[in-house]
Design a protein around this motif. Structure first.
Motif, PDB file in Angstrom:
ATOM      1  N   PHE A 188     -11.960   8.771  -0.030  1.00  0.00           N
ATOM      2  CA  PHE A 188     -11.224   7.510   0.019  1.00  0.00           C
ATOM      3  C   PHE A 188     -10.576   7.219  -1.333  1.00  0.00           C
ATOM      4  CE2 PHE A 188     -11.022   2.899  -0.633  1.00  0.00           C
ATOM      5  CZ  PHE A 188     -10.155   2.569   0.402  1.00  0.00           C
ATOM      6  N   HIS A 189     -11.300   7.483  -2.414  1.00  0.00           N
ATOM      7  CA  HIS A 189     -10.744   7.263  -3.752  1.00  0.00           C
ATOM      8  C   HIS A 189      -9.530   8.160  -3.984  1.00  0.00           C
ATOM      9  CE1 HIS A 189     -10.464   7.767  -8.144  1.00  0.00           C
ATOM     10  NE2 HIS A 189     -10.659   6.455  -8.121  1.00  0.00           N
ATOM     11  N   ALA A 190      -9.614   9.410  -3.568  1.00  0.00           N
ATOM     12  CA  ALA A 190      -8.484  10.324  -3.727  1.00  0.00           C
ATOM     13  C   ALA A 190      -7.301   9.872  -2.867  1.00  0.00           C
ATOM     14  CB  ALA A 190      -8.895  11.741  -3.353  1.00  0.00           C
ATOM     15  N   PHE A 191      -7.576   9.396  -1.654  1.00  0.00           N
ATOM     16  CA  PHE A 191      -6.516   8.879  -0.790  1.00  0.00           C
ATOM     17  C   PHE A 191      -5.851   7.661  -1.419  1.00  0.00           C
ATOM     18  CE2 PHE A 191      -5.288   5.744   2.453  1.00  0.00           C
ATOM     19  CZ  PHE A 191      -4.288   6.465   3.091  1.00  0.00           C
ATOM     20  N   TRP A 192      -6.648   6.769  -1.975  1.00  0.00           N
ATOM     21  CA  TRP A 192      -6.118   5.533  -2.554  1.00  0.00           C
ATOM     22  C   TRP A 192      -5.282   5.818  -3.799  1.00  0.00           C
ATOM     23  CZ3 TRP A 192      -5.172   0.838  -1.103  1.00  0.00           C
ATOM     24  CH2 TRP A 192      -4.907  -0.141  -2.054  1.00  0.00           C
ATOM     25  N   THR A 193      -5.733   6.763  -4.638  1.00  0.00           N
ATOM     26  CA  THR A 193      -4.994   7.061  -5.860  1.00  0.00           C
ATOM     27  C   THR A 193      -3.910   8.105  -5.656  1.00  0.00           C
ATOM     28  OG1 THR A 193      -6.618   8.726  -6.518  1.00  0.00           O
ATOM     29  CG2 THR A 193      -6.943   6.478  -7.348  1.00  0.00           C
ATOM     30  N   GLY A 194      -3.941   8.814  -4.532  1.00  0.00           N
ATOM     31  CA  GLY A 194      -2.919   9.821  -4.256  1.00  0.00           C
ATOM     32  C   GLY A 194      -3.108  11.113  -5.019  1.00  0.00           C
ATOM     33  N   LYS A 195      -4.322  11.415  -5.457  1.00  0.00           N
ATOM     34  CA  LYS A 195      -4.589  12.622  -6.235  1.00  0.00           C
ATOM     35  C   LYS A 195      -5.212  13.690  -5.351  1.00  0.00           C
ATOM     36  CE  LYS A 195      -5.227  10.157 -10.518  1.00  0.00           C
ATOM     37  NZ  LYS A 195      -6.126   9.810 -11.603  1.00  0.00           N
ATOM     38  N   LEU A 196      -4.952  14.928  -5.699  1.00  0.00           N
ATOM     39  CA  LEU A 196      -5.611  16.032  -5.023  1.00  0.00           C
ATOM     40  C   LEU A 196      -7.033  16.140  -5.561  1.00  0.00           C
ATOM     41  CD1 LEU A 196      -2.820  18.741  -5.118  1.00  0.00           C
ATOM     42  CD2 LEU A 196      -3.551  17.374  -3.166  1.00  0.00           C
ATOM     43  N   TYR A 197      -7.948  16.509  -4.702  1.00  0.00           N
ATOM     44  CA  TYR A 197      -9.337  16.603  -5.137  1.00  0.00           C
ATOM     45  C   TYR A 197     -10.012  17.762  -4.436  1.00  0.00           C
ATOM     46  CZ  TYR A 197     -11.249  14.890  -0.746  1.00  0.00           C
ATOM     47  OH  TYR A 197     -11.620  14.764   0.568  1.00  0.00           O
ATOM     48  N   ARG A 198     -11.117  18.173  -4.992  1.00  0.00           N
ATOM     49  CA  ARG A 198     -11.973  19.194  -4.413  1.00  0.00           C
ATOM     50  C   ARG A 198     -13.400  18.808  -4.738  1.00  0.00           C
ATOM     51  NH1 ARG A 198     -10.864  22.638  -0.667  1.00  0.00           N
ATOM     52  NH2 ARG A 198     -12.469  24.175  -0.476  1.00  0.00           N
ATOM     53  N   VAL A 199     -14.293  18.967  -3.795  1.00  0.00           N
ATOM     54  CA  VAL A 199     -15.710  18.675  -4.005  1.00  0.00           C
ATOM     55  C   VAL A 199     -16.481  19.974  -3.839  1.00  0.00           C
ATOM     56  CG1 VAL A 199     -17.728  17.412  -3.185  1.00  0.00           C
ATOM     57  CG2 VAL A 199     -15.489  16.324  -3.134  1.00  0.00           C
ATOM     58  N   THR A 200     -17.296  20.293  -4.819  1.00  0.00           N
ATOM     59  CA  THR A 200     -18.200  21.428  -4.701  1.00  0.00           C
ATOM     60  C   THR A 200     -19.619  20.882  -4.697  1.00  0.00           C
ATOM     61  OG1 THR A 200     -16.677  22.902  -5.867  1.00  0.00           O
ATOM     62  CG2 THR A 200     -18.979  23.584  -5.749  1.00  0.00           C
ATOM     63  N   VAL A 201     -20.329  21.129  -3.616  1.00  0.00           N
ATOM     64  CA  VAL A 201     -21.724  20.699  -3.482  1.00  0.00           C
ATOM     65  C   VAL A 201     -22.592  21.840  -3.996  1.00  0.00           C
ATOM     66  CG1 VAL A 201     -23.532  20.004  -1.884  1.00  0.00           C
ATOM     67  CG2 VAL A 201     -21.193  19.229  -1.512  1.00  0.00           C
ATOM     68  N   ILE A 211       0.838  -1.205   0.000  1.00  0.00           N
ATOM     69  CA  ILE A 211       0.000   0.000   0.000  1.00  0.00           C
ATOM     70  C   ILE A 211       0.870   1.251   0.000  1.00  0.00           C
ATOM     71  CG2 ILE A 211      -1.599   1.371   1.405  1.00  0.00           C
ATOM     72  CD1 ILE A 211      -2.945  -1.274   2.190  1.00  0.00           C
ATOM     73  N   LEU A 212       1.894   1.284   0.841  1.00  0.00           N
ATOM     74  CA  LEU A 212       2.775   2.451   0.894  1.00  0.00           C
ATOM     75  C   LEU A 212       3.539   2.631  -0.419  1.00  0.00           C
ATOM     76  CD1 LEU A 212       4.123   2.154   4.541  1.00  0.00           C
ATOM     77  CD2 LEU A 212       2.431   3.768   3.656  1.00  0.00           C
ATOM     78  N   HIS A 213       3.954   1.541  -1.021  1.00  0.00           N
ATOM     79  CA  HIS A 213       4.643   1.623  -2.308  1.00  0.00           C
ATOM     80  C   HIS A 213       3.708   2.165  -3.390  1.00  0.00           C
ATOM     81  CE1 HIS A 213       7.470   0.673  -5.464  1.00  0.00           C
ATOM     82  NE2 HIS A 213       6.542  -0.035  -6.084  1.00  0.00           N
ATOM     83  N   HIS A 214       2.466   1.694  -3.398  1.00  0.00           N
ATOM     84  CA  HIS A 214       1.471   2.180  -4.360  1.00  0.00           C
ATOM     85  C   HIS A 214       1.228   3.672  -4.176  1.00  0.00           C
ATOM     86  CE1 HIS A 214      -2.539   3.041  -5.937  1.00  0.00           C
ATOM     87  NE2 HIS A 214      -2.368   2.025  -6.759  1.00  0.00           N
ATOM     88  N   ARG A 215       1.119   4.113  -2.927  1.00  0.00           N
ATOM     89  CA  ARG A 215       0.891   5.537  -2.658  1.00  0.00           C
ATOM     90  C   ARG A 215       2.074   6.386  -3.099  1.00  0.00           C
ATOM     91  NH1 ARG A 215      -2.576   8.456  -0.551  1.00  0.00           N
ATOM     92  NH2 ARG A 215      -1.139   9.654   0.679  1.00  0.00           N
ATOM     93  N   GLU A 216       3.287   5.903  -2.904  1.00  0.00           N
ATOM     94  CA  GLU A 216       4.458   6.668  -3.322  1.00  0.00           C
ATOM     95  C   GLU A 216       4.508   6.810  -4.838  1.00  0.00           C
ATOM     96  OE1 GLU A 216       7.511   9.099  -3.248  1.00  0.00           O
ATOM     97  OE2 GLU A 216       6.426   8.433  -1.477  1.00  0.00           O
ATOM     98  N   GLN A 217       4.133   5.762  -5.544  1.00  0.00           N
ATOM     99  CA  GLN A 217       4.103   5.857  -7.002  1.00  0.00           C
ATOM    100  C   GLN A 217       3.040   6.840  -7.475  1.00  0.00           C
ATOM    101  OE1 GLN A 217       3.590   1.835  -8.318  1.00  0.00           O
ATOM    102  NE2 GLN A 217       5.792   1.558  -8.649  1.00  0.00           N
TER     103      GLN A 217
END
Length: 136
Positions: free
Chosen positions: A60-73, A21-27
């Protein structure tokens, strides 16, 4: 004796999973450093029961893929506590903005995000619609 062997195998397996998991996140962080960011637009109307689940799933998806995200409701005149739930999540540290639906065009199209995804929760049976930059 057998119980101790099972514990040793379980600890070893969990350590291997954690390393992967840590290796995937670093990539994936390398991708994040290159500037790829996602902006989600959630269009809601009386979605108090599901809004928290959607926002947590996106986090959770952003955490898993390591991408920055923003949600506008973008709220379409909800009569229930949809905005209260979204506001509590925003105060708890989630990357959430809240705006009325009429301000959608002024919020969409920010330059810092390379991908924008619109999820319209008002349509029954719809998983939302995806759109790229400029097609919102």
């Amino acid at each position: 004796m057998v119980a101790q062997l099972i514990w040793i195998v379980a600890v070893y397996a969990s350590a291997v999973i954690l390393i992967h998991i840590l290796h995937h996140r670093e990539q994936t962080r390398r991708v994040m450093r290159s500037g790829k960011r996602i902006h989600y637009f959630l269009i809601t109307r009386n979605h108090e029961a599901v809004i928290e689940g959607y926002i947590r799933m996106l986090a959770f998806h952003a955490f898993w893929t390591g991408k920055l995200y923003r949600v506008t409701v973008l709220d379409d005149e909800s009569k229930d506590e949809t905005l209260a739930v979204a506001t509590k999540l925003a105060y708890s540290g989630s990357a959430i903005d809240i705006a009325p639906l009429m301000h959608f065009r002024s919020v969409a199209g920010e330059d810092e995000y390379q991908r924008e995804i619109v999820i319209d929760l008002r349509m029954p049976g719809s998983g939302g619609s995806q759109s790229r930059r400029g097609e919102c």
